[in-house]
Scaffold this active site. Structure first.
Site, mmCIF file in Angstrom:
data_model
loop_
_atom_site.group_PDB
_atom_site.id
_atom_site.type_symbol
_atom_site.label_atom_id
_atom_site.label_comp_id
_atom_site.label_asym_id
_atom_site.label_seq_id
_atom_site.Cartn_x
_atom_site.Cartn_y
_atom_site.Cartn_z
ATOM 1 N N LEU A 63 15.572 34.131 25.950
ATOM 2 C CA LEU A 63 15.613 33.834 27.376
ATOM 3 C C LEU A 63 17.060 33.990 27.817
ATOM 4 C CD1 LEU A 63 13.419 30.580 27.700
ATOM 5 C CD2 LEU A 63 12.745 32.922 28.275
ATOM 6 N N ASP A 64 17.262 34.390 29.062
ATOM 7 C CA ASP A 64 18.620 34.475 29.594
ATOM 8 C C ASP A 64 19.292 33.113 29.528
ATOM 9 O OD1 ASP A 64 18.208 37.135 30.205
ATOM 10 O OD2 ASP A 64 17.642 36.742 32.280
#
Length: 229
Positions: A63-64
């Protein structure tokens, strides 16, 4: 090794499912010296240290940094190989996100299929006519509040920045997005936004040992709830 306050959603001998906080990097990266989520989890679970690569222990997807929500990590090499294969081929992987957008896409639900590719600076993605990889996002507007909308995204692919890019491509960028967003609209909001408001609310996948479909969810964080949604 420093400390992190991480919500453990589920854990057994094979996998570890957590609710990743916004602002935490998933694994070590060039130019980032802070403690990563992967290293922290591996430091408390000896079996994870040698799973996958040294820089990314147990990491099967990402995930960012600013994105919060459900993530699964592998605790054994066998689980790692199985999960990596499923995530890379999108085999029975169900990813559901919640995003707060400026405005609401029209129609209120639909499916966007585009080709995407990295731009020259490597930190941005763009929609291209040819030469890219397929990205498929399905959206459904759940609620509108003044100039904002809470939108659910289900993605059939897992491209870098996919939902952020597709939201902007639809003309309704994610609130707080520093790369694909609208800084002027962010500045006009009464509430100060510290990050892009994107949350991985649910993740479904095949358990590497039982080969049965499992699903886990994480409640949205306060910065999304406090907006009134």
């Amino acid at each position: 090794m420093g400390k992190m306050k991480i919500e453990i959603i589920f854990e057994d001998k094979d996998i570890l499912v957590v609710n990743k906080p916004a602002g935490v990097i998933v694994h070590r990266a060039p130019g980032r010296n802070e403690l990563s989520l992967a290293d922290y989890l591996a430091s408390t679970r000896a079996s994870m240290i040698s799973v996958g690569s040294k820089e990314r222990p147990g990491v099967v997807h990402r995930l960012d940094v600013e994105t919060s929500g459900v993530m699964v990590f592998a605790k054994t090499e066998k689980a790692y190989i199985s999960l990596r294969k499923d995530f890379e081929t999108h085999n029975q992987i169900e990813k559901t996100y919640l995003a707060v957008l400026h405005g609401s896409p029209k129609p209120s639900s639909g499916c966007l299929k585009t080709l995407v590719a990295r731009k020259a600076d490597k930190k941005r993605m763009c929609v291209v006519e040819e030469g890219g990889v397929l990205a498929v996002s399905r959206w459904c507007t759940l609620k509108r509040l003044n100039s904002l909308a809470l939108v659910e995204f289900k993605i059939d692919t897992g491209r870098m920045h996919q939902i952020r890019l597709h939201s902007a491509h639809l003309g309704h960028p994610i609130v707080g997005d520093k790369i694909y967003g609208d800084k002027q609209k962010d500045a006009r909001l009464k509430v100060k936004i510290a990050r892009h408001l994107l949350h991985a609310v649910e993740l479904g996948f095949t358990h590497p040992r039982t080969r049965k479909m499992v699903s886990f969810a994480a409640y949205p964080p306060p910065d999304m709830i406090y907006l009134g949604f």
